[in-house]
Design a protein around this motif. Structure first.
Motif, PDB file in Angstrom:
ATOM      1  N   ARG A 111       0.842  -1.192   0.000  1.00  0.00           N
ATOM      2  CA  ARG A 111       0.000   0.000   0.000  1.00  0.00           C
ATOM      3  C   ARG A 111       0.873   1.236   0.000  1.00  0.00           C
ATOM      4  N   LEU A 112       0.341   2.299  -0.549  1.00  0.00           N
ATOM      5  CA  LEU A 112       1.017   3.593  -0.543  1.00  0.00           C
ATOM      6  C   LEU A 112       0.087   4.605   0.113  1.00  0.00           C
ATOM      7  N   PRO A 113       0.628   5.581   0.890  1.00  0.00           N
ATOM      8  CA  PRO A 113       2.051   5.837   1.179  1.00  0.00           C
ATOM      9  C   PRO A 113       2.710   4.679   1.930  1.00  0.00           C
ATOM     10  N   HIS A 114       4.042   4.669   1.862  1.00  0.00           N
ATOM     11  CA  HIS A 114       4.823   3.608   2.492  1.00  0.00           C
ATOM     12  C   HIS A 114       6.036   4.235   3.180  1.00  0.00           C
ATOM     13  N   ARG A 115       6.312   3.777   4.397  1.00  0.00           N
ATOM     14  CA  ARG A 115       7.480   4.283   5.129  1.00  0.00           C
ATOM     15  C   ARG A 115       8.637   3.302   4.963  1.00  0.00           C
ATOM     16  N   LEU A 116       9.770   3.820   4.487  1.00  0.00           N
ATOM     17  CA  LEU A 116      10.987   3.025   4.338  1.00  0.00           C
ATOM     18  C   LEU A 116      11.840   3.299   5.564  1.00  0.00           C
ATOM     19  N   ALA A 117      11.753   2.409   6.550  1.00  0.00           N
ATOM     20  CA  ALA A 117      12.330   2.675   7.863  1.00  0.00           C
ATOM     21  C   ALA A 117      13.832   2.905   7.806  1.00  0.00           C
ATOM     22  N   GLY A 118      14.557   2.072   7.082  1.00  0.00           N
ATOM     23  CA  GLY A 118      16.015   2.191   7.060  1.00  0.00           C
ATOM     24  C   GLY A 118      16.502   3.511   6.509  1.00  0.00           C
ATOM     25  N   ALA A 165       9.463  11.016  -2.693  1.00  0.00           N
ATOM     26  CA  ALA A 165      10.083  10.546  -1.448  1.00  0.00           C
ATOM     27  C   ALA A 165      10.294  11.751  -0.541  1.00  0.00           C
ATOM     28  N   CYS A 166       9.793  11.677   0.685  1.00  0.00           N
ATOM     29  CA  CYS A 166       9.911  12.771   1.657  1.00  0.00           C
ATOM     30  C   CYS A 166      10.575  12.258   2.924  1.00  0.00           C
ATOM     31  N   GLU A 167      11.417  13.071   3.522  1.00  0.00           N
ATOM     32  CA  GLU A 167      12.035  12.702   4.792  1.00  0.00           C
ATOM     33  C   GLU A 167      10.974  12.612   5.880  1.00  0.00           C
ATOM     34  N   GLY A 168      11.114  11.604   6.764  1.00  0.00           N
ATOM     35  CA  GLY A 168      10.231  11.490   7.916  1.00  0.00           C
ATOM     36  C   GLY A 168       9.212  10.375   7.766  1.00  0.00           C
TER      37      GLY A 168
END
Length: 508
Positions: free
Chosen positions: A198-205, A227-230
């Motif tokens: 699903r989107l939005p998606h957080r890329l933890a690393g 792509a946004c920081e946070g």
């Protein structure tokens, strides 16, 4: 936000001590400090909160307030919890330097003031920025044909402290407010975008959140993404709404850069159709020059088709993104995309370059796929043969199961290269005359003559091996071959007739 708005926040219980006539000053941010000289950490228009830990004698108030005034602070809010008051020397210093001073209620924590003010500032900034972005969207859509995304992303980064980038599914950075940090791999961002459930998606690393640009209308492999920081799940509602506005602007900019409806795009489409239709060189070469290509250069033709839901316009976008080098000409022939790529003096492995570029899209092609064919290097006068060669290679690629399959000219047999230079109408007539009697007979009698012929040739005319492969008696194979010869007037005992049948089957 103005200072007088602090007095309207009833939960804060702030009281004006000095500077009643300066309440129209604006607040940019909130800072808590216990340093005697905090000037180097201030950039102007802050509301400074302090518990007076820095004060050890009355003269310290002069040093502290002077540093705040020099830094351009909007106001000071203070309370000495130990002494239970605000010392007179601090009040006097604030009056001398014209710095508004607020008294903090003993039962109100600095964290509470900070939370309230920051929330109010964030809401106001998001509204202001949304208005600016809305204006920019209108500019991109109509007036400012040359407007780009860097300015918008820089605005987001500067006013919200949120760095953003726009990327393609291959990991190419289209625009950004800043260079990507070294810890952020664009290929990893692209892979996360293509595979996220699903989107939005957080890329933890990477400490990054990923948003689609046009999720409801464009396949991911042909979309751009932001792509946004946070962590987007921790953002206030206003900031989340802002990403939707930003995505709309990016979608408009992408549409503006899509050349399908531009003069260049129409010229490219016309050139591809001329080449495929075997137009004379005096028609093709001027059009080649009009598209910006040098007729003296060498070229490679690329043909592409998609399996699954990818639409022709999206296929064209994906092909243009994957092709190496500048200025490819890309057109559509029904569901097939054709590209003419200048390659200078040759010597490049274009098929390998395209394969590597498209492999980045493989994670997003579940249930579908891409098949591409790449021709040998040719001159401008040999483009038609190159396109036919690429289309044959693409058909060969389509028979394989890999999500992305690229077949270069080196994998084509000699007879395929020869047939690529034969006009379409001649190849069609050759195939019809030789095979149509067999197809008609098969449709009526279910005799499987075409399959028998192909198996017989694949086994070099061996009756026994052909019978074994078809699970038939040898006499049944002999009967079918006899019927093929009667219907076509050819003899499969003759080499030239076997070659004709072989070529006709390959043309089918």
């Amino acid at each position: 936000m103005k200072l007088r708005a602090l007095l309207a926040m009833g939960d804060l219980h702030l009281e004006v001590i000095t500077g009643e006539d300066e309440l129209d000053r604006t607040i940019r941010w909130v800072v808590t400090t216990d340093l005697l000289e905090p000037g180097r950490y201030l950039s102007g228009r802050e509301l400074v909160l302090t518990g007076l830990v820095w004060r050890s004698e009355p003269g310290d108030s002069e040093v502290f307030v002077r540093a705040l005034a020099k830094a351009g602070v909007s106001a000071l809010a203070a309370w000495d919890l130990v002494a239970g008051n605000i010392p007179d020397d601090l009040v006097d210093a604030c009056r001398r330097y014209g710095l508004p001073l607020f008294k903090v209620a003993p039962d109100v924590a600095f964290a509470t003031i900070t939370e309230h003010v920051v929330r109010r500032l964030s809401t106001a900034r998001a509204a202001d920025l949304a208005a600016v972005l809305d204006r920019h969207r209108q500019l991109v859509a109509g007036v400012a044909e040359g407007a780009g995304l860097d300015a918008v992303l820089d605005l987001v980064g500067r006013d919200l402290g949120m760095r953003c980038w726009v990327l393609t599914p291959t990991g190419r950075v289209v625009a950004g407010s800043h260079p990507l940090p070294g810890r952020v791999d664009p290929a990893a961002l692209a892979r996360a975008f293509l595979t996220a459930p699903r989107l939005p998606h957080r890329l933890a690393g990477a400490g990054t959140s990923i948003f689609p640009v046009a999720e409801d209308t464009v396949s991911r492999v042909a979309d751009w993404f932001i792509a946004c920081e946070g962590d987007w799940e921790e953002w206030p509602a206003e900031r989340r709404a802002l990403t939707g506005e930003l995505a709309a602007i990016v979608a408009l900019e992408r549409a503006r850069l899509d050349d399908r409806l531009s003069v260049e795009g129409r010229l490219a489409q016309e050139l591809v159709r001329l080449v495929v239709s075997a137009a004379a060189p005096d028609e093709v070469l001027p059009r080649l020059e009009l598209t910006g290509l040098d007729a003296r250069s060498s070229f490679v033709a690329v043909a592409a088709a998609a399996r699954g839901p990818l639409r022709p316009g999206e296929l064209r976008t994906v092909l243009a993104e994957a092709l190496p080098g500048p200025r490819p000409v890309v057109g559509l022939l029904d569901d097939e995309a054709i590209a003419l790529l200048p390659v200078g003096d040759g010597g490049r492995d274009v098929a390998g370059e395209v394969q590597r570029a498209l492999e980045a899209l493989a994670p997003g092609l579940e249930g579908s796929g891409l098949a591409l064919g790449v021709s040998d290097v040719v001159t401008a006068g040999e483009l038609r043969g190159a396109v036919e060669e690429a289309r044959y290679a693409r058909r060969l690629a389509a028979g394989r199961t890999d999500p992305v399959c690229v077949v270069g000219h080196g994998e084509l047999a000699t007879h395929v290269l020869l047939l690529a230079s034969v006009p379409d109408d001649v190849r069609h007539m050759f195939r019809v005359r030789l095979l149509d009697p067999l197809r008609t007979y098969d449709e009526v009698h279910k005799a499987d003559l075409i399959r028998t012929l192909e198996t017989f040739l694949q086994n070099s005319g061996s009756w026994t091996r052909c019978a074994e492969q078809l699970h038939l008696h040898v006499n049944s194979v002999r009967y079918r071959i006899q019927r093929i010869e009667e219907l076509t007037g050819r003899r499969l005992s003759r080499l030239e007739d076997r070659v004709d049948f072989f070529l006709a089957l390959r043309l089918g």
